[in-house]
Write a protein that holds these residues in place. Structure first.
Motif, PDB file in Angstrom:
ATOM      1  N   PRO A 132      -4.195  49.607  24.451  1.00  0.00           N
ATOM      2  CA  PRO A 132      -3.110  48.337  24.538  1.00  0.00           C
ATOM      3  C   PRO A 132      -2.887  47.909  23.211  1.00  0.00           C
ATOM      4  CG  PRO A 132      -5.000  47.946  25.798  1.00  0.00           C
ATOM      5  CD  PRO A 132      -5.248  49.171  25.016  1.00  0.00           C
ATOM      6  N   VAL A 133      -1.581  47.540  22.705  1.00  0.00           N
ATOM      7  CA  VAL A 133      -1.041  47.279  21.494  1.00  0.00           C
ATOM      8  C   VAL A 133      -1.128  45.574  21.361  1.00  0.00           C
ATOM      9  CG1 VAL A 133       0.570  47.408  19.667  1.00  0.00           C
ATOM     10  CG2 VAL A 133      -0.166  49.152  20.961  1.00  0.00           C
ATOM     11  N   ASP A 134      -0.398  45.022  22.627  1.00  0.00           N
ATOM     12  CA  ASP A 134       0.018  43.622  22.816  1.00  0.00           C
ATOM     13  C   ASP A 134      -0.022  43.542  24.012  1.00  0.00           C
ATOM     14  OD1 ASP A 134       2.347  44.460  22.837  1.00  0.00           O
ATOM     15  OD2 ASP A 134       2.890  43.844  20.913  1.00  0.00           O
ATOM     16  N   GLN A 135       0.579  42.199  24.614  1.00  0.00           N
ATOM     17  CA  GLN A 135       0.906  41.923  25.896  1.00  0.00           C
ATOM     18  C   GLN A 135       2.028  42.564  26.462  1.00  0.00           C
ATOM     19  OE1 GLN A 135       2.198  37.909  26.641  1.00  0.00           O
ATOM     20  NE2 GLN A 135       2.481  37.683  24.218  1.00  0.00           N
ATOM     21  N   TYR A 136       2.657  43.272  25.351  1.00  0.00           N
ATOM     22  CA  TYR A 136       3.907  44.168  25.944  1.00  0.00           C
ATOM     23  C   TYR A 136       3.893  45.457  26.027  1.00  0.00           C
ATOM     24  CZ  TYR A 136       5.556  39.280  24.559  1.00  0.00           C
ATOM     25  OH  TYR A 136       5.910  37.964  24.484  1.00  0.00           O
ATOM     26  N   ILE A 137       3.212  46.116  25.131  1.00  0.00           N
ATOM     27  CA  ILE A 137       3.167  47.811  25.179  1.00  0.00           C
ATOM     28  C   ILE A 137       1.713  48.237  24.850  1.00  0.00           C
ATOM     29  CG2 ILE A 137       5.441  47.623  24.254  1.00  0.00           C
ATOM     30  CD1 ILE A 137       4.509  48.427  21.626  1.00  0.00           C
ATOM     31  N   TYR A 138       1.653  49.588  25.341  1.00  0.00           N
ATOM     32  CA  TYR A 138       0.536  50.332  24.947  1.00  0.00           C
ATOM     33  C   TYR A 138       0.833  51.560  24.325  1.00  0.00           C
ATOM     34  CZ  TYR A 138       1.190  52.820  29.657  1.00  0.00           C
ATOM     35  OH  TYR A 138       1.854  53.534  30.486  1.00  0.00           O
ATOM     36  N   LEU A 139      -0.403  52.274  23.752  1.00  0.00           N
ATOM     37  CA  LEU A 139      -0.098  53.654  23.043  1.00  0.00           C
ATOM     38  C   LEU A 139      -0.859  54.740  23.882  1.00  0.00           C
ATOM     39  CD1 LEU A 139       0.945  55.257  20.716  1.00  0.00           C
ATOM     40  CD2 LEU A 139      -1.224  54.431  19.600  1.00  0.00           C
ATOM     41  N   SER A 140      -0.160  55.752  24.250  1.00  0.00           N
ATOM     42  CA  SER A 140      -0.820  57.007  24.830  1.00  0.00           C
ATOM     43  C   SER A 140      -1.199  57.782  23.738  1.00  0.00           C
ATOM     44  CB  SER A 140       0.157  57.571  25.813  1.00  0.00           C
ATOM     45  OG  SER A 140      -0.339  58.803  26.334  1.00  0.00           O
ATOM     46  N   THR A 149       4.979  46.399  31.754  1.00  0.00           N
ATOM     47  CA  THR A 149       5.760  46.155  32.730  1.00  0.00           C
ATOM     48  C   THR A 149       6.392  47.263  33.475  1.00  0.00           C
ATOM     49  OG1 THR A 149       7.551  45.146  31.628  1.00  0.00           O
ATOM     50  CG2 THR A 149       5.754  43.876  32.493  1.00  0.00           C
ATOM     51  N   SER A 150       7.027  47.979  32.746  1.00  0.00           N
ATOM     52  CA  SER A 150       8.113  48.945  33.238  1.00  0.00           C
ATOM     53  C   SER A 150       8.010  50.188  32.392  1.00  0.00           C
ATOM     54  CB  SER A 150       9.617  48.470  33.182  1.00  0.00           C
ATOM     55  OG  SER A 150       9.988  48.163  31.893  1.00  0.00           O
ATOM     56  N   PRO A 151       6.933  51.103  32.692  1.00  0.00           N
ATOM     57  CA  PRO A 151       6.671  52.298  31.838  1.00  0.00           C
ATOM     58  C   PRO A 151       7.502  53.226  32.156  1.00  0.00           C
ATOM     59  CG  PRO A 151       5.016  52.058  33.340  1.00  0.00           C
ATOM     60  CD  PRO A 151       5.691  50.498  33.508  1.00  0.00           C
ATOM     61  N   SER A 152       8.271  53.983  31.215  1.00  0.00           N
ATOM     62  CA  SER A 152       9.224  55.016  31.483  1.00  0.00           C
ATOM     63  C   SER A 152       9.478  56.010  30.199  1.00  0.00           C
ATOM     64  CB  SER A 152      10.850  54.350  31.934  1.00  0.00           C
ATOM     65  OG  SER A 152      11.103  53.490  31.135  1.00  0.00           O
ATOM     66  N   GLU A 153      10.062  57.028  30.378  1.00  0.00           N
ATOM     67  CA  GLU A 153      10.258  57.757  29.341  1.00  0.00           C
ATOM     68  C   GLU A 153      11.778  57.367  28.642  1.00  0.00           C
ATOM     69  OE1 GLU A 153       8.509  60.101  28.251  1.00  0.00           O
ATOM     70  OE2 GLU A 153       6.789  59.877  29.724  1.00  0.00           O
ATOM     71  N   PRO A 154      11.659  57.546  27.330  1.00  0.00           N
ATOM     72  CA  PRO A 154      12.863  57.179  26.846  1.00  0.00           C
ATOM     73  C   PRO A 154      13.986  58.162  26.641  1.00  0.00           C
ATOM     74  CG  PRO A 154      11.270  57.780  25.052  1.00  0.00           C
ATOM     75  CD  PRO A 154      10.717  57.842  26.340  1.00  0.00           C
ATOM     76  N   PRO A 155      15.199  57.891  26.338  1.00  0.00           N
ATOM     77  CA  PRO A 155      16.211  58.704  26.506  1.00  0.00           C
ATOM     78  C   PRO A 155      16.481  59.721  25.352  1.00  0.00           C
ATOM     79  CG  PRO A 155      17.194  56.544  25.759  1.00  0.00           C
ATOM     80  CD  PRO A 155      15.720  56.335  26.021  1.00  0.00           C
ATOM     81  N   PHE A 156      15.278  59.822  24.780  1.00  0.00           N
ATOM     82  CA  PHE A 156      15.133  60.949  23.553  1.00  0.00           C
ATOM     83  C   PHE A 156      13.889  61.672  23.791  1.00  0.00           C
ATOM     84  CE2 PHE A 156      14.599  56.579  22.242  1.00  0.00           C
ATOM     85  CZ  PHE A 156      13.241  56.759  21.786  1.00  0.00           C
ATOM     86  N   SER A 157      13.569  62.591  23.005  1.00  0.00           N
ATOM     87  CA  SER A 157      12.288  63.270  23.165  1.00  0.00           C
ATOM     88  C   SER A 157      11.876  63.767  21.873  1.00  0.00           C
ATOM     89  CB  SER A 157      12.465  64.659  23.933  1.00  0.00           C
ATOM     90  OG  SER A 157      13.636  65.561  23.290  1.00  0.00           O
ATOM     91  N   ALA A 158      10.351  63.959  21.709  1.00  0.00           N
ATOM     92  CA  ALA A 158       9.780  64.365  20.583  1.00  0.00           C
ATOM     93  C   ALA A 158      10.346  65.715  19.837  1.00  0.00           C
ATOM     94  CB  ALA A 158       8.432  64.203  20.744  1.00  0.00           C
ATOM     95  N   SER A 159      10.325  65.959  18.652  1.00  0.00           N
ATOM     96  CA  SER A 159      10.713  67.221  18.022  1.00  0.00           C
ATOM     97  C   SER A 159       9.212  67.778  17.161  1.00  0.00           C
ATOM     98  CB  SER A 159      11.771  67.247  17.221  1.00  0.00           C
ATOM     99  OG  SER A 159      12.677  66.542  17.633  1.00  0.00           O
ATOM    100  N   ALA A 160       9.421  69.249  17.077  1.00  0.00           N
ATOM    101  CA  ALA A 160       8.273  69.518  16.668  1.00  0.00           C
ATOM    102  C   ALA A 160       8.171  69.193  15.144  1.00  0.00           C
ATOM    103  CB  ALA A 160       8.128  71.176  16.747  1.00  0.00           C
ATOM    104  N   PHE A 161       6.866  69.083  14.566  1.00  0.00           N
ATOM    105  CA  PHE A 161       6.808  68.644  12.856  1.00  0.00           C
ATOM    106  C   PHE A 161       5.488  69.112  12.642  1.00  0.00           C
ATOM    107  CE2 PHE A 161       4.475  65.136  14.800  1.00  0.00           C
ATOM    108  CZ  PHE A 161       3.630  64.648  13.986  1.00  0.00           C
ATOM    109  N   SER A 196      12.440  47.822  26.861  1.00  0.00           N
ATOM    110  CA  SER A 196      12.142  47.949  28.309  1.00  0.00           C
ATOM    111  C   SER A 196      11.016  46.667  28.618  1.00  0.00           C
ATOM    112  CB  SER A 196      11.305  49.181  28.620  1.00  0.00           C
ATOM    113  OG  SER A 196      11.952  50.269  28.551  1.00  0.00           O
ATOM    114  N   SER A 197      10.508  46.033  27.821  1.00  0.00           N
ATOM    115  CA  SER A 197       9.630  44.898  28.076  1.00  0.00           C
ATOM    116  C   SER A 197      10.725  43.727  27.682  1.00  0.00           C
ATOM    117  CB  SER A 197       8.472  45.007  27.224  1.00  0.00           C
ATOM    118  OG  SER A 197       7.785  45.956  27.681  1.00  0.00           O
ATOM    119  N   GLU A 198      11.777  43.885  27.573  1.00  0.00           N
ATOM    120  CA  GLU A 198      12.770  42.603  27.352  1.00  0.00           C
ATOM    121  C   GLU A 198      12.070  41.502  26.215  1.00  0.00           C
ATOM    122  OE1 GLU A 198      13.418  40.762  30.977  1.00  0.00           O
ATOM    123  OE2 GLU A 198      14.850  42.337  31.902  1.00  0.00           O
ATOM    124  N   VAL A 199      11.700  42.402  25.228  1.00  0.00           N
ATOM    125  CA  VAL A 199      10.961  41.537  23.917  1.00  0.00           C
ATOM    126  C   VAL A 199      12.219  41.505  22.982  1.00  0.00           C
ATOM    127  CG1 VAL A 199       9.170  41.553  22.374  1.00  0.00           C
ATOM    128  CG2 VAL A 199       8.703  42.350  24.693  1.00  0.00           C
TER     129      VAL A 199
END
Length: 379
Positions: free
Chosen positions: A209-217, A243-255, A283-286
């Motif tokens: 958990p980061v705060d009341q809105y988001i968390y880190l995997s 509240t609404s976990p989902s994948e973003p419309p972009f992806s990670a790149s190799a580094f 997504s959390s409307e923050v």
């Protein structure tokens, strides 16, 4: 064929994502870890249970039964340990000149005659070598004991109290028995401790958990990479909305990360880490704020009311005369960050929704305005 496809799907699902966070432990870091390992090994050996030693001594007119009990490690000293990376496997741990001080009680019985006292044991020149495998289990770091060997250099025994002189001729027999007893318990004690450590690793949360809105995997995206000089973890490093976990419309790149040997630990993050946080907040409307007229200083020339905005939109004065207005300012799309040689480029699409505030507090939507697609540079 179906089985092959099934396993390919599993591998694709598990390892397709590039990490957004990398951590590299150097040889210098491993040396510092070895100091913590020394304390850990000593604590585990101190808590090792030593069983009673029982037997009998024939004195010609009968047998004297004896027991050495309540043995406990009271002191543990060692040099090292020496730890090295083993490419593709994990870490080797080697301990030399490990010594244990053990106290206990002795007691004898010959018919109705009982005697007893204390005993001090010194177990010295113990050598221990173990190979630990580092891997992953369901996205968590795992550790296993691949091999373990130990050797006991010698044992010194001193009996105190009662007829302790009676035991001195048999000390050599006790030494061999206790030496073997210590020998057969060192590796099992280490293996059990590693097994307990592995269980604790599997209990570590992978969603922080980061705060009341988001968390880190912090799931691992692949098995740890072990070279002769380093140990690297590839971590998912993606933020999600509570509240609404989902994948973003972009992806990670190799580094890649270039670690410095003079640092214990090197950490590196990609743009995806920061951008996924922005998407999670969106997504959390923050990423929005309601601006009302009372938030604007009275001295400011423009205020949120239909009287002033009616100069630009005449219909406002007709439909909603002398009413306050409200503006919802929000990010219309995910703010995107990009990094390059000391410069952070921030692209923030912003929009504003204007509404009239009726006397009963109800909001009447008026219009939307794309305020700007802003590009900011932070040096």
């Amino acid at each position: 064929m179906q089985l092959v496809i099934f396993f390919l799907l599993i591998l694709t699902h598990t390892y397709a994502d590039y990490p957004a966070l990398k951590a590299v432990l150097s040889e210098k870091g491993l040396r510092d870890v070895s100091q913590m390992m020394a304390v850990w090994i000593q604590n585990k050996l101190k808590s090792t249970e030593i069983p009673d030693v029982r037997g009998g001594v024939d004195i010609g007119i009968g047998t004297v039964e004896y027991v050495i009990s309540n043995m406990q490690v009271v002191q543990c000293s060692m040099s090292g340990p020496s730890m090295e990376f083993v490419k593709g496997i994990g870490v080797s741990v080697e301990v030399s000149q490990l010594s244990l001080a053990i106290t206990g009680r002795w007691a004898t019985q010959f018919g109705i005659i009982h005697d007893g006292g204390s005993v001090d044991l010194a177990v010295y020149n113990i050598k221990l070598k173990t190979l630990l495998g580092l891997g992953d289990e369901a996205g968590r770091l795992s550790i296993t004991t691949i091999s373990c060997s130990d050797e006991v250099g010698g044992v010194n025994i001193q009996f105190h109290g009662g007829a302790s002189f009676f035991f001195q001729p048999f000390v050599s027999a006790f030494q061999g028995q206790i030496s073997e007893m210590i020998h057969v318990r060192i590796c099992p004690a280490i293996q059990q401790a590693i097994s307990e450590l592995e269980k604790n690793l599997q209990k570590i949360p992978v969603n922080i958990p980061v705060d009341q809105y988001i968390y880190l995997s912090i799931l691992l995206t692949s098995s740890p990479a072990v070279t002769d000089q380093s140990f690297e973890l590839d971590i998912k490093g993606e933020f999600y909305s509570n509240t609404s976990p989902s994948e973003p419309p972009f992806s990670a790149s190799a580094f890649d990360v270039k670690y410095a040997e003079n640092y214990m630990l090197s950490l590196a993050a990609s743009e995806f880490l920061v951008n996924s946080a922005a998407y999670a907040y969106l997504s959390s409307e923050v990423l929005q704020i309601n601006i009302t007229d009372n938030m604007i200083p009275k001295s400011f020339p423009i205020h949120l009311n239909t009287s002033q905005f009616g100069a630009f939109i005449p219909q406002l004065l007709t439909l909603y005369p002398n009413m306050e207005m409200q503006v919802l300012l929000y990010a219309s799309k995910t703010p995107l960050f990009s990094f390059s040689s000391g410069v952070i480029d921030v692209h923030v699409p912003v929009a504003a929704k204007f509404s009239v505030v009726k006397p009963d507090g109800m909001l009447v939507p008026l219009f939307r305005l794309d305020v700007f697609n802003s590009d900011c540079w932070i040096i």
